[in-house]
Design a protein around this motif. Structure first.
Motif, PDB file in Angstrom:
ATOM      1  N   UNK A  48      17.999   6.649  10.829  1.00 47.80           N
ATOM      2  CA  UNK A  48      16.616   6.409  10.440  1.00 47.80           C
ATOM      3  C   UNK A  48      16.348   7.256   9.200  1.00 47.80           C
ATOM      4  N   UNK A  49      15.588   6.703   8.278  1.00 41.56           N
ATOM      5  CA  UNK A  49      15.190   7.479   7.106  1.00 41.56           C
ATOM      6  C   UNK A  49      13.679   7.414   6.971  1.00 41.56           C
ATOM      7  N   UNK A  50      13.115   8.463   6.396  1.00 44.35           N
ATOM      8  CA  UNK A  50      11.680   8.505   6.119  1.00 44.35           C
ATOM      9  C   UNK A  50      11.515   8.391   4.610  1.00 44.35           C
ATOM     10  N   UNK A  51      10.738   7.406   4.180  1.00 45.60           N
ATOM     11  CA  UNK A  51      10.572   7.163   2.749  1.00 45.60           C
ATOM     12  C   UNK A  51       9.098   7.222   2.358  1.00 45.60           C
ATOM     13  N   UNK A  52       8.885   7.511   1.097  1.00 42.48           N
ATOM     14  CA  UNK A  52       7.560   7.371   0.487  1.00 42.48           C
ATOM     15  C   UNK A  52       7.656   6.153  -0.411  1.00 42.48           C
ATOM     16  N   UNK A  53       6.679   5.297  -0.326  1.00 44.26           N
ATOM     17  CA  UNK A  53       6.745   4.038  -1.065  1.00 44.26           C
ATOM     18  C   UNK A  53       5.365   3.674  -1.591  1.00 44.26           C
TER      19      UNK A  53
ATOM     20  N   UNK B 128       7.302   7.014   5.837  1.00 42.14           N
ATOM     21  CA  UNK B 128       7.433   5.768   6.594  1.00 42.14           C
ATOM     22  C   UNK B 128       8.858   5.672   7.135  1.00 42.14           C
ATOM     23  N   UNK B 129       8.987   5.486   8.426  1.00 37.67           N
ATOM     24  CA  UNK B 129      10.297   5.456   9.074  1.00 37.67           C
ATOM     25  C   UNK B 129      10.919   4.064   8.975  1.00 37.67           C
ATOM     26  N   UNK B 130      12.158   4.047   8.511  1.00 36.41           N
ATOM     27  CA  UNK B 130      12.916   2.803   8.376  1.00 36.41           C
ATOM     28  C   UNK B 130      14.211   2.959   9.168  1.00 36.41           C
ATOM     29  N   UNK B 131      14.500   1.971  10.006  1.00 38.65           N
ATOM     30  CA  UNK B 131      15.719   2.000  10.811  1.00 38.65           C
ATOM     31  C   UNK B 131      16.926   1.544   9.996  1.00 38.65           C
TER      32      UNK B 131
ATOM     33  N   UNK C 193      12.849   4.525  -5.341  1.00 34.91           N
ATOM     34  CA  UNK C 193      11.884   5.024  -4.361  1.00 34.91           C
ATOM     35  C   UNK C 193      12.479   6.109  -3.471  1.00 34.91           C
ATOM     36  N   UNK C 194      13.768   5.968  -3.193  1.00 34.11           N
ATOM     37  CA  UNK C 194      14.412   6.902  -2.256  1.00 34.11           C
ATOM     38  C   UNK C 194      15.911   6.902  -2.527  1.00 34.11           C
ATOM     39  N   UNK C 195      16.522   8.056  -2.381  1.00 33.00           N
ATOM     40  CA  UNK C 195      17.977   8.166  -2.464  1.00 33.00           C
ATOM     41  C   UNK C 195      18.485   8.555  -1.088  1.00 33.00           C
TER      42      UNK C 195
ATOM     43  N   UNK D 261       0.846  -1.186   0.000  1.00 32.91           N
ATOM     44  CA  UNK D 261       0.000   0.000   0.000  1.00 32.91           C
ATOM     45  C   UNK D 261       0.890   1.246   0.000  1.00 32.91           C
ATOM     46  N   UNK D 262       0.274   2.390  -0.259  1.00 33.87           N
ATOM     47  CA  UNK D 262       1.020   3.638  -0.296  1.00 33.87           C
ATOM     48  C   UNK D 262       1.460   4.024   1.118  1.00 33.87           C
TER      49      UNK D 262
END
Length: 85
Positions: free
Chosen positions: A35-40, A21-24, A60-62, A16-17
């Motif tokens: 930590x990075x915040x991504x849109x996916x 979204x926080x990724x460790x 999706x993210x750099x 889902x969109x």
């Protein structure tokens, strides 16, 4: 291997969109180093033979590698990368 300041491109897929979204990011000992915040979004496989030609996902993210010591790091417990100082 990446050096501090290099850019790591992430090709992420989600059912889902997800926004911000926080990724460790952890080291091999499981200690969080960032930590990075991504849109996916959901991405579809665009190649006939993904095992040979990749999934054909768009970036999706750099992620710009911050000042980290040389070592192996893990994004979201699944995506390893190596930093060389």
């Amino acid at each position: 291997a990446y050096k501090v300041g290099d850019t790591l491109s992430l090709f992420l897929n989600s059912e889902s969109k997800l926004e911000n979204y926080k990724i460790d990011i952890t080291d091999l000992n499981g200690e969080q180093v960032g930590e990075i915040a991504v849109n996916c979004n959901k991405q579809n496989v665009s190649n006939d033979q993904p095992y040979a030609n990749g999934f054909g996902y768009v970036v999706s993210h750099k992620y710009i590698i911050p000042k980290l010591m040389s070592g192996v790091y893990i994004i979201d417990g699944k995506i390893p990368f190596v930093v060389k100082s």
